[in-house]
Design an enzyme around this catalytic site. Structure first.
Site, PDB file in Angstrom:
ATOM      1  N   GLU A 296       0.629  -1.145  -0.069  1.00  0.00           N
ATOM      2  CA  GLU A 296       0.050   0.070  -0.078  1.00  0.00           C
ATOM      3  C   GLU A 296       0.949   1.219  -0.144  1.00  0.00           C
ATOM      4  OE1 GLU A 296      -4.081  -1.818   2.112  1.00  0.00           O
ATOM      5  OE2 GLU A 296      -2.260  -0.686   3.521  1.00  0.00           O
ATOM      6  N   ASP A 375      -8.588  -8.928   3.893  1.00  0.00           N
ATOM      7  CA  ASP A 375      -8.403  -7.699   4.792  1.00  0.00           C
ATOM      8  C   ASP A 375      -9.432  -7.772   5.816  1.00  0.00           C
ATOM      9  OD1 ASP A 375      -7.335  -5.698   6.026  1.00  0.00           O
ATOM     10  OD2 ASP A 375      -7.929  -4.220   4.283  1.00  0.00           O
ATOM     11  N   GLU A 403     -12.806  -2.271  11.515  1.00  0.00           N
ATOM     12  CA  GLU A 403     -12.590  -1.382  10.400  1.00  0.00           C
ATOM     13  C   GLU A 403     -13.727  -1.640   9.211  1.00  0.00           C
ATOM     14  OE1 GLU A 403      -9.257  -1.023   7.021  1.00  0.00           O
ATOM     15  OE2 GLU A 403      -8.736  -2.084   8.484  1.00  0.00           O
TER      16      GLU A 403
END
EC number: 3.2.1.139
Length: 835
Positions: A296, A375, A403
């Site tokens: 990332e 993820d 998240e």
């Protein structure tokens, strides 16, 4: 007297703000039935910075609260006087003689006995003794008074938490206020809150904490911050919690002034050795480093055509003389993948990057692997990397901070998800290979292993933004120590310690919590499709379109005829091949793949029949309605506990459950509408797109309001909302009520944007039914959105309103800042009905 009563009420109210979590040490109802309490506490060989000293103080405090008895702490036992003796094995045996039961103690383990005249709490080390003290207090706090004697050892040596805090005080994916560790670029001066957090962690046997974001700032390594790290470590040391930090791989260049950060450059290697020595000189017991590299956009060894093992081993060499560990994240992937390539697959990245490096990492390196290949989704299969790395120590990475799972605004008890992953048998070499046994190193006999969880506590008194979400932190610690425990048992222990012994409270909260993960999965993304959130923005509200046609690789491959990732060897990305043969064969075949992972491994038509007999698309429709329906029940269940929970916590949870109930409907309608539009296959029950109880705002008479096409379209009923014509114009929307006279629950769906606090008023006829303010940015643990979308969509409901047919419905919206008082629709619901 009145002043005294007022003060007492204030103290009592403040005492239940959530800050004490499960360490409330509330008086138990049957305290008097515990008749064998020793008269003193003997803390063996303790100094003020020792966990033994902490254990003594904790025992004294806990017994005073739980049983209402004060006990003195002594260095030695009085002749003939029964005592609580707490210390290490060595210290105990020097005074009291051999203790056969402790022969099986492992690192951090403890022995607890309440069978004799003395309560004996003995740790393999000082930290273990503290864990034993907390265990004893937990038993007392739950009225588990029966005599016991047992050894408790950790499942794995590494039991860490990761905090994603930034030096400026913000927290990435944090939903409970600013950082407790950093402010304005530096470590905080006041470390009281940090000590309180270390105490919480110690009580659930967490032994390490990474305090800063994996997307690390090199300035953490400046002299002032290294001194600050020492301050933090000093206050955590009495609780046996070792400090660690995340590193920016490019620090030698960006902070140190070198012209390179090549891990094979001797100057770079020496620079890291030098800075590591400096840190250890201030924090001699530092746990080690956590590194995110080449993922990332983060720098890493691949920049110089070096391997990930080259990078990890550079840090391993620097920390090894100090006994430090390097946790190297396996979350490495290309975030610019071409979606036009049918065989491209982000889920393959972990194995592709790491399999050829197995055995090439130094023995103090642990590869930290997210539980699934993508993820932190609501459901994923275990990462195949767990069974791929046979010669390399590994740890599982979980996520307490929600998240992708509702940002602590939605109740989602995660222990059942973790349990499913940990118990999964990957059948490596066709032998039993449960994930929990792989990370403990029992399966492949590696030197290290364990667990790490992203937690992200903040300054909010609830620690993570929600009283109920703290069950996840508690469960993580308990399961990291012993993954064989059952999620419902852990949950009920937590409820008793946090909310008390009322049977209705325990049963209701257990029922809500155990239903929460399946419900969330149903109304967000089921059949293994992933959580259909907006992956390009907030990771919160619904936006299935965001999942495809981007470089991030978190795809669903949805089109008008079919959806799902084809991860087969025969036709797709080959991801199934990464699993051991027995597992690979199961996932390769659509018939043997479990329905709950069907769309993870297979691209199928919407008309594909599931094992239930339903088509995929009808299952989607039904599941989203079912999940949202369960979320509505949470409100009534919680309200049934009024008077049994203190007012502050009761009201906070009721607010969140009411919010979740409304947002679950946003999710339900958005996902169903999206796939209905895409597939053009109608819902057999004729619910999708059919809302007879709604008055759409854009169809009302508007003054000062204008119609607005919401994007994504499916996050507005009828694709359209209304907003004020300017940020200074009051909007008025009116309509004649055509429903039969009667009593209704009136729900208003609107959008609450960050950047303004619009005000609203709802009138029926000549009566004002209610007013409210768009202030969720202050009341929720996250900033929803600056747009009208699935993140900012919400609702407010006024119950039991008497309505006459022909009455005028009027909503007045006063914009504020960038928030143009947006309205989506108004529902008139007969009591008990959800539109």
């Amino acid at each position: 007297m009145r002043l005294l009563i007022a003060v007492l009420l204030v103290v009592l109210a403040a005492a239940e703000d959530g800050s004490r979590a499960w360490l409330r040490y509330a008086r138990v109802p049957n305290a008097s039935s515990y008749r064998f309490l020793p008269s003193s506490i003997v803390a063996l060989n303790s100094t003020s910075s020792s966990p033994i000293y902490t254990a003594g103080r904790e025992l004294q405090k806990g017994i005073r609260g739980i049983l209402g008895t004060h006990i003195n702490i002594n260095g030695t036992a009085k002749q003939g006087s029964p005592s609580i003796v707490v210390g290490t094995v060595d210290a105990y045996q020097k005074i009291y003689g051999d203790l056969d039961e402790v022969e099986d103690l492992a690192g951090d383990g403890f022995f607890l006995s309440t069978e004799g005249r003395n309560v004996v709490i003995v740790g393999q080390n000082e930290r273990g003794a503290l864990y034993g003290a907390f265990e004893y207090l937990s038993r007392l706090g739950q009225e588990k008074f029966d005599p016991v004697a047992y050894v408790s050892n950790p499942h794995a040596p590494i039991r860490w938490v990761n905090e994603w805090d930034n030096l400026d005080g913000s927290i990435e994916r944090g939903y409970a206020g600013p950082s407790i560790f950093f402010r304005d670029g530096y470590v905080v001066d006041n470390v009281t809150r940090v000590a309180e957090y270390a105490r919480l962690l110690a009580s659930i046997r967490i032994n390490g904490i990474i305090i800063n974001n994996v997307n690390a700032n090199p300035e953490l390594l400046n002299s002032r911050n290294i001194e600050g790290l020492g301050r933090l470590a000093d206050v955590m040391r009495p609780y046996g919690v070792q400090l660690g930090i995340s590193l920016n791989f490019a620090s030698p260049q960006r902070f140190g002034g070198l012209d390179s950060f090549d891990p094979l450059d001797p100057k770079v290697d020496a620079w890291w050795a030098n800075i590591t020595d400096k840190i250890y000189s201030r924090v001699p017991d530092m746990a080690g480093y956590l590194v995110k590299a080449n993922s990332e956009g983060q720098p890493g060894p691949l920049t110089y055509n070096r391997t990930l093992a080259d990078g990890a081993n550079m840090f391993a060499r620097a920390t090894k003389p100090h006994g430090g560990i390097v946790m190297f994240r396996a979350f490495v992937y290309d975030n610019h993948i071409n979606p036009a390539n049918w065989t491209a697959d982000r889920a393959n990245a972990g194995v592709e990057f790491f399999q050829h490096l197995d055995g090439k990492f130094d023995d103090n390196v642990v590869v930290q692997i997210k539980y699934g290949p993508i993820d932190f989704q609501v459901r994923e299969p275990p990462s195949p990397l767990f069974s791929t790395l046979r010669k390399t120590s590994t740890a599982i990475e979980l996520q307490v901070t929600q998240e992708y799972l509702g940002h602590q605004c939605h109740l989602v008890y995660l222990a059942p998800l973790w349990k499913e992953i940990l118990e999964y048998d990957l059948r490596a070499d066709d032998k039993p290979s449960k994930v929990k046994d792989i990370i403990s190193s029992e399966r492949f006999k590696r030197p290290l292993g364990g667990s790490a969880a992203v937690v992200n506590v903040g300054t909010n008194t609830t620690w993570i933004g929600s009283h109920l979400a703290m069950s996840n932190l508690y469960a993580y610690g308990i399961m990291a120590w012993d993954p064989s425990v059952e999620p419902d048992e852990v949950l009920q222990d937590w409820i008793r310690l946090t909310f008390g012994f009322d049977r209705q409270v325990i049963e209701t909260m257990t029922d809500m919590s155990l239903k929460s993960w399946p419900a969330y999965e149903n109304y967000t993304g089921n059949l293994g499709i992933q959580t259909l959130t907006d992956i390009l923005y907030a990771h919160y509200g619904p936006n299935p379109a965001s999942q495809d046609n981007n470089g991030w690789g978190q795809w669903t491959r949805a089109d008008k005829d079919s959806l799902g990732m084809d991860r087969t060897v025969k036709n797709g990305t080959g991801n199934a091949r990464q699993y051991p043969p027995a597992i690979a064969r199961m996932y390769e075949n659509v018939e043997t793949t479990p329905d709950n992972l069907l769309l993870w491994f297979h691209h199928v038509p919407y008309t594909q029949r599931l094992k239930s007999g339903k088509t995929v698309i009808q299952h989607f429709y039904d599941a989203h309605y079912d999940g949202a329906s369960v979320a509505q029940t949470f409100v009534k269940q919680w309200e049934s506990l009024e008077g049994k929970i203190d007012v502050e916590r009761y009201e906070h949870v009721r607010f969140l459950q009411t919010y979740q109930a409304g947002h679950a409907l946003v999710w339900r309608d958005a996902i169903n509408q999206f796939y209905y539009n895409l597939s053009e296959i109608p819902d057999e029950a004729k619910r999708v797109g059919n809302h007879p109880y709604r008055i759409e705002a854009e169809k009302m008479s508007l003054s000062g309001y204008k119609r607005y096409a919401v994007s994504p379209f499916h996050t507005a009923s009828g694709y359209t909302a209304v907003i004020t014509t300017s940020n200074s114009t009051i909007g008025i929307a009116t309509a004649n009520i055509t429903y039969a006279s009667g009593t209704y629950d009136i729900a208003v769906n609107y959008y609450d944007l960050i950047g303004g606090k619009a005000q609203y008023q709802l009138d029926i006829g000549n009566r004002t039914i209610g007013t409210w303010t768009g202030d969720l940015e202050d009341r929720l643990g996250h900033a929803p959105s600056i747009y009208l979308d699935g993140h900012s969509a919400t609702r407010i409901t006024f119950r039991g309103v008497k309505v006459n047919k022909g009455d005028m419905l009027k909503i007045v919206g006063r914009p504020d800042g960038i928030e143009p008082a947006p309205i989506d629709y108004v529902s008139f619901l007969p009591p008990g009905l959800v539109d």
